[in-house]
Design an enzyme around this catalytic site. Structure first.
Site, PDB file in Angstrom:
ATOM      1  N   SER A 114       0.870  -1.349   0.000  1.00  0.00           N
ATOM      2  CA  SER A 114       0.058   0.097  -0.059  1.00  0.00           C
ATOM      3  C   SER A 114       0.731   1.170  -0.203  1.00  0.00           C
ATOM      4  O   SER A 114       0.370   2.299  -0.575  1.00  0.00           O
ATOM      5  CB  SER A 114      -0.845  -0.152   1.176  1.00  0.00           C
ATOM      6  OG  SER A 114      -0.486  -0.382   2.432  1.00  0.00           O
TER       7      SER A 114
ATOM      8  N   HIS B 201      -1.836  -8.974   1.953  1.00  0.00           N
ATOM      9  CA  HIS B 201      -1.470  -7.643   2.790  1.00  0.00           C
ATOM     10  C   HIS B 201      -2.568  -7.567   3.946  1.00  0.00           C
ATOM     11  O   HIS B 201      -2.572  -8.309   5.075  1.00  0.00           O
ATOM     12  CB  HIS B 201      -1.516  -6.638   1.751  1.00  0.00           C
ATOM     13  CG  HIS B 201      -0.826  -5.275   2.278  1.00  0.00           C
ATOM     14  ND1 HIS B 201      -0.159  -5.128   3.318  1.00  0.00           N
ATOM     15  CD2 HIS B 201      -0.655  -3.966   1.619  1.00  0.00           C
ATOM     16  CE1 HIS B 201       0.465  -3.997   3.600  1.00  0.00           C
ATOM     17  NE2 HIS B 201       0.022  -3.326   2.340  1.00  0.00           N
TER      18      HIS B 201
ATOM     19  N   HIS C  32       6.248 -13.075   6.758  1.00  0.00           N
ATOM     20  CA  HIS C  32       6.436 -11.654   6.523  1.00  0.00           C
ATOM     21  C   HIS C  32       7.450 -11.435   5.392  1.00  0.00           C
ATOM     22  O   HIS C  32       8.210 -12.240   5.531  1.00  0.00           O
ATOM     23  CB  HIS C  32       6.634 -10.880   7.540  1.00  0.00           C
ATOM     24  CG  HIS C  32       6.270  -9.474   7.419  1.00  0.00           C
ATOM     25  ND1 HIS C  32       7.255  -8.692   7.004  1.00  0.00           N
ATOM     26  CD2 HIS C  32       5.401  -8.719   7.815  1.00  0.00           C
ATOM     27  CE1 HIS C  32       6.693  -7.402   7.065  1.00  0.00           C
ATOM     28  NE2 HIS C  32       5.424  -7.399   7.300  1.00  0.00           N
TER      29      HIS C  32
ATOM     30  N   ARG D  30       4.411  -5.560  16.901  1.00  0.00           N
ATOM     31  CA  ARG D  30       2.881  -5.231  16.986  1.00  0.00           C
ATOM     32  C   ARG D  30       1.973  -6.303  17.548  1.00  0.00           C
ATOM     33  O   ARG D  30       1.097  -6.145  18.207  1.00  0.00           O
ATOM     34  CB  ARG D  30       2.491  -4.886  15.334  1.00  0.00           C
ATOM     35  CG  ARG D  30       3.420  -3.674  15.019  1.00  0.00           C
ATOM     36  CD  ARG D  30       3.064  -3.488  13.519  1.00  0.00           C
ATOM     37  NE  ARG D  30       3.206  -4.637  12.659  1.00  0.00           N
ATOM     38  CZ  ARG D  30       3.094  -4.531  11.312  1.00  0.00           C
ATOM     39  NH1 ARG D  30       2.392  -3.539  10.736  1.00  0.00           N
ATOM     40  NH2 ARG D  30       3.136  -5.702  10.563  1.00  0.00           N
TER      41      ARG D  30
ATOM     42  N   ASP E  71      -1.376  -9.363  11.951  1.00  0.00           N
ATOM     43  CA  ASP E  71      -2.758  -9.735  11.676  1.00  0.00           C
ATOM     44  C   ASP E  71      -3.171 -11.068  12.290  1.00  0.00           C
ATOM     45  O   ASP E  71      -4.360 -11.336  12.567  1.00  0.00           O
ATOM     46  CB  ASP E  71      -2.963 -10.013  10.272  1.00  0.00           C
ATOM     47  CG  ASP E  71      -2.713  -8.678   9.477  1.00  0.00           C
ATOM     48  OD1 ASP E  71      -3.244  -7.561  10.037  1.00  0.00           O
ATOM     49  OD2 ASP E  71      -1.967  -8.597   8.450  1.00  0.00           O
TER      50      ASP E  71
HETATM   51  N1  NMX Z   1       1.441 -20.056   4.943  1.00  0.00           N
HETATM   52  C1  NMX Z   1       1.835 -20.858   3.817  1.00  0.00           C
HETATM   53  N2  NMX Z   1       2.703 -20.619   2.998  1.00  0.00           N
HETATM   54  C2  NMX Z   1       3.526 -19.516   3.129  1.00  0.00           C
HETATM   55  C3  NMX Z   1       3.351 -18.550   4.379  1.00  0.00           C
HETATM   56  C4  NMX Z   1       2.422 -18.893   5.319  1.00  0.00           C
HETATM   57  N3  NMX Z   1       2.014 -18.133   6.364  1.00  0.00           N
HETATM   58  N4  NMX Z   1       4.251 -17.565   4.450  1.00  0.00           N
HETATM   59  C5  NMX Z   1       4.963 -17.755   3.309  1.00  0.00           C
HETATM   60  N5  NMX Z   1       4.590 -18.887   2.620  1.00  0.00           N
HETATM   61  C6  NMX Z   1       5.154 -19.421   1.356  1.00  0.00           C
HETATM   62  C7  NMX Z   1       4.853 -18.311   0.390  1.00  0.00           C
HETATM   63  O1  NMX Z   1       3.480 -18.517  -0.237  1.00  0.00           O
HETATM   64  C8  NMX Z   1       5.940 -18.891  -0.737  1.00  0.00           C
HETATM   65  O2  NMX Z   1       5.499 -20.071  -1.524  1.00  0.00           O
HETATM   66  P1  NMX Z   1       5.532 -20.280  -3.084  1.00  0.00           P
HETATM   67  O3  NMX Z   1       7.180 -19.948  -3.281  1.00  0.00           O
HETATM   68  O4  NMX Z   1       5.221 -21.598  -3.304  1.00  0.00           O
HETATM   69  O5  NMX Z   1       4.853 -19.090  -3.518  1.00  0.00           O
HETATM   70  C9  NMX Z   1       7.112 -19.160  -0.060  1.00  0.00           C
HETATM   71  O6  NMX Z   1       6.441 -19.802   1.356  1.00  0.00           O
HETATM   72  C10 NMX Z   1       8.090 -18.267   0.468  1.00  0.00           C
HETATM   73  O7  NMX Z   1       7.602 -17.132   0.869  1.00  0.00           O
HETATM   74  P2  NMX Z   1       8.261 -16.207   1.848  1.00  0.00           P
HETATM   75  O8  NMX Z   1       9.498 -15.740   1.122  1.00  0.00           O
HETATM   76  O9  NMX Z   1       8.696 -16.742   3.359  1.00  0.00           O
HETATM   77  O10 NMX Z   1       7.481 -14.827   2.218  1.00  0.00           O
HETATM   78  P3  NMX Z   1       6.905 -13.824   1.125  1.00  0.00           P
HETATM   79  O11 NMX Z   1       7.815 -12.558   1.204  1.00  0.00           O
HETATM   80  O12 NMX Z   1       6.703 -14.320  -0.408  1.00  0.00           O
HETATM   81  O13 NMX Z   1       5.390 -13.474   1.337  1.00  0.00           O
HETATM   82  C11 NMX Z   1       3.844 -13.069   2.905  1.00  0.00           C
HETATM   83  C12 NMX Z   1       5.309 -12.839   2.678  1.00  0.00           C
HETATM   84  C13 NMX Z   1       3.421 -12.039   4.101  1.00  0.00           C
HETATM   85  C14 NMX Z   1       3.006 -12.458   1.705  1.00  0.00           C
HETATM   86  C15 NMX Z   1       3.393 -14.622   3.188  1.00  0.00           C
HETATM   87  O14 NMX Z   1       4.118 -14.855   4.561  1.00  0.00           O
HETATM   88  C16 NMX Z   1       1.942 -14.794   3.591  1.00  0.00           C
HETATM   89  O15 NMX Z   1       1.440 -15.195   2.596  1.00  0.00           O
HETATM   90  N6  NMX Z   1       1.587 -14.824   4.727  1.00  0.00           N
HETATM   91  C17 NMX Z   1       0.270 -15.117   5.095  1.00  0.00           C
HETATM   92  C18 NMX Z   1      -0.535 -13.947   4.710  1.00  0.00           C
HETATM   93  C19 NMX Z   1      -0.559 -12.595   5.780  1.00  0.00           C
HETATM   94  O16 NMX Z   1      -0.604 -12.878   7.036  1.00  0.00           O
HETATM   95  N7  NMX Z   1      -0.296 -11.450   5.252  1.00  0.00           N
HETATM   96  C20 NMX Z   1      -0.183 -10.191   6.015  1.00  0.00           C
HETATM   97  C21 NMX Z   1       1.285  -9.650   5.955  1.00  0.00           C
HETATM   98  C22 NMX Z   1       1.108  -8.327   7.089  1.00  0.00           C
HETATM   99  N8  NMX Z   1       0.324  -7.223   6.815  1.00  0.00           N
HETATM  100  O17 NMX Z   1      -0.334  -6.968   7.450  1.00  0.00           O
HETATM  101  O18 NMX Z   1       0.053  -6.902   5.643  1.00  0.00           O
HETATM  102  C1  MLT Z   2       2.415  -3.767   6.866  1.00  0.00           C
HETATM  103  O1  MLT Z   2       2.153  -3.385   8.035  1.00  0.00           O
HETATM  104  O2  MLT Z   2       2.351  -3.097   5.941  1.00  0.00           O
HETATM  105  C2  MLT Z   2       2.625  -5.059   6.667  1.00  0.00           C
HETATM  106  O3  MLT Z   2       3.200  -5.728   7.680  1.00  0.00           O
HETATM  107  C3  MLT Z   2       3.220  -5.590   5.195  1.00  0.00           C
HETATM  108  C4  MLT Z   2       4.593  -5.344   4.892  1.00  0.00           C
HETATM  109  O4  MLT Z   2       5.424  -4.506   5.833  1.00  0.00           O
HETATM  110  O5  MLT Z   2       5.077  -5.675   3.848  1.00  0.00           O
END
Ligand code: NMX
Ligand code: MLT
Length: 442
Positions: A247, A277, A323, A332, A378
């Site tokens: 964002s 996100h 993350h 947080r 979250d």
């Molecule tokens: N559950 C299942 N798989 C996961 C998770 C999880 N919580 N976290 C990472 N992975 C997977 C990810 O999808 C990726 O798979 P692929 O290569 O098949 O696409 C692999 O592990 C490597 O990912 P990472 O390098 O660890 O994480 P990345 O930087 O790509 O993504 C997030 C970060 C936050 C998108 C990921 O951890 C996720 O999808 N978490 C769950 C959603 C979430 O909680 N999002 C909120 C973030 C905070 N916010 O408030 O914005």
């Molecule tokens: C945020 O608060 O914006 C989330 O943790 C996502 C991020 O920092 O990538």
């Protein structure tokens, strides 16, 4: 002899308002930055590998953001200050800090809060637009539409049309920022009341602070004092997370085209509405409730393991965990955990969240590709809101957005004040990468 009160009033009149304060700040920040570029313009901050280009640009250091930073082993630091030292502050204090780099003095805070309070009135057409939207619209779609609909109010767009010097762009941008931040609680609360049939929209109270007025306008029957404290904490914890999250990046890219803040903020919020996100808070609570329903009560450790496996086997992520930057439990999350343990230690949903915290990281560590198995903000926020009667979890991202409007608008004002140019990186084709591979073979 002059009376004490007269002198106080005089001092207040002379006291710098936010426009004066930022004029001084920008004068010195611009000078500092131009010296810095002169001294270090050729230094390398990051090298870009093919891997990074194909992996969402992770860790490429290519943006300046001074409102906050997020070291992977520490989490959010706002203007050099740790969350533990800020979590009792009000959103107004935090907004001042984000904008200026300083916490306000008592007089500055009074002046700044009054500046926000006087801008609370939302134009009536916004309510007509929200009422006309389909009943099943997502609350984030309603919030974004409301913000975009107010674009005609933009002071920046009007001043730019008349002709404005680049060094002054930030002033009408700050007008827009203050107007948006002042109005967001009323708009967000109206989205809640209209979308979930809670009765008439509740008018803002011009005497109340940002968090208090939001609680008042949501109109939820609950322990108002504790809910106010939760809301204050919520609005502080979500306010900013450096410049590279979806964002923030989206908002600043749009802002750099000199689109006004109504365009750029609603654009950024559209990114916040994604499940990877900001929507993760809604997804998490839904998942926790499904878990409790499936096992008819607080699940055992073994039942949690089964549910995690089932979720991952269907191709979904475990929301609230992982993350893109952090490699620790999000501070947080820790701050919310402390609040929950103090105020709702026996709440069954909160207890399930606590138990998940004991099990999920262990399970995610078994999946090699996951870089961070720990919870982010979250994973817990929804359980606290649910306890105080805010049970409609599809609304949760709107709260995140109301808070994030502080950081996103502050970043935009600063980028304008620093006279940063259009953001326009360079893309390459797959053919280009193939040629690179072939040339390195020879
Ligand atoms: N559950 C299942 N798989 C996961 C998770 C999880 N919580 N976290 C990472 N992975 C997977 C990810 O999808 C990726 O798979 P692929 O290569 O098949 O696409 C692999 O592990 C490597 O990912 P990472 O390098 O660890 O994480 P990345 O930087 O790509 O993504 C997030 C970060 C936050 C998108 C990921 O951890 C996720 O999808 N978490 C769950 C959603 C979430 O909680 N999002 C909120 C973030 C905070 N916010 O408030 O914005
Ligand atoms: C945020 O608060 O914006 C989330 O943790 C996502 C991020 O920092 O990538």
């Amino acid at each position: 002899m002059l009376s004490h009160n007269f002198l106080k009033t005089l001092a207040k009149k002379r006291m710098k308002n936010i426009f004066d304060k930022l004029t001084e700040k920008f004068n010195s920040w611009r000078k500092e930055t131009s010296e810095l570029i002169g001294l270090a313009g050729d230094k390398v901050l990051s090298q870009v590998t093919v891997n990074q280009v194909y992996s969402g640009m992770r860790d490429i250091r290519s943006l300046i953001c001074d409102t906050s930073r997020v070291p992977k082993e520490e989490g959010l630091i706002i203007r050099g200050r740790y969350l533990k030292d800020l979590k009792d502050k009000t959103p107004e204090e935090i907004y001042y800090l984000l904008l200026t780099g300083d916490l306000p003095t008592a007089d500055e805070l009074e002046n700044f809060s009054a500046e926000i309070r006087k801008r609370k009135n939302v134009p009536g057409y916004v309510w007509d637009i929200l009422r006309a939207m389909p009943k099943d619209s997502h609350p984030m779609t309603m919030l974004d539409t409301a913000i975009l609909s107010m674009q005609r109010e933009s002071v920046f767009a009007k001043e730019y049309d008349k002709g404005l010097k680049k060094e002054d762009y930030w002033k009408p941008t700050l007008e827009d920022a203050l107007n948006i931040v002042a109005r967001i609680p009323a708009v967000a609360a109206a989205v809640y009341r209209l979308r979930f049939d809670k009765g008439e929209i509740i008018e803002p109270d011009n005497e109340m602070d940002n968090a208090g007025d939001y609680v008042h306008m949501l109109g939820i029957e609950t322990n108002k004092k504790e809910f106010y404290n939760l809301m204050k904490l919520y609005l502080v914890l979500h306010c900013d997370h450096e410049g590279g999250n979806v964002s923030a990046l989206a908002t600043q890219v749009i802002n750099s085209a000199l689109s006004d803040l109504y365009y750029s903020l609603s654009g950024g919020f559209n990114g916040l509405a994604g499940p990877l996100h900001g929507l993760a808070n809604q997804e998490t609570l839904k998942w926790v409730l499904d878990l409790i329903n499936k096992f008819k009560g607080t699940p055992s450790t073994e039942q949690i393991r089964i549910f995690i496996k089932e979720t991952i086997d269907t191709g979904k992520v475990i929301s609230g965990y992982g993350h893109a930057v952090l490699r620790i439990t999000d501070p947080r999350f820790d701050a919310f955990m402390e609040f929950g343990k103090k105020h709702l230690p026996d709440d069954p949903i909160f207890l399930t969240v606590v138990r998940l915290f004991e099990v999920v990281p262990e399970e995610l560590k078994k999946i090699e590709k996951i870089r961070n198995p720990y919870p982010n903000v979250d994973a817990i926020s929804g359980s606290l809101l649910f306890h105080y009667g805010l049970k409609e979890f599809s609304y949760y991202t709107v709260l995140f957005a109301a808070s994030r409007s502080l950081g996103l608008t502050a970043q935009a004002v600063i980028n304008r004040g620093m006279m940063f140019p259009l953001i326009r990186p360079k893309s390459v084709t797959s053919e280009y990468v193939k040629r690179l591979v072939n040339s390195s073979k020879n």
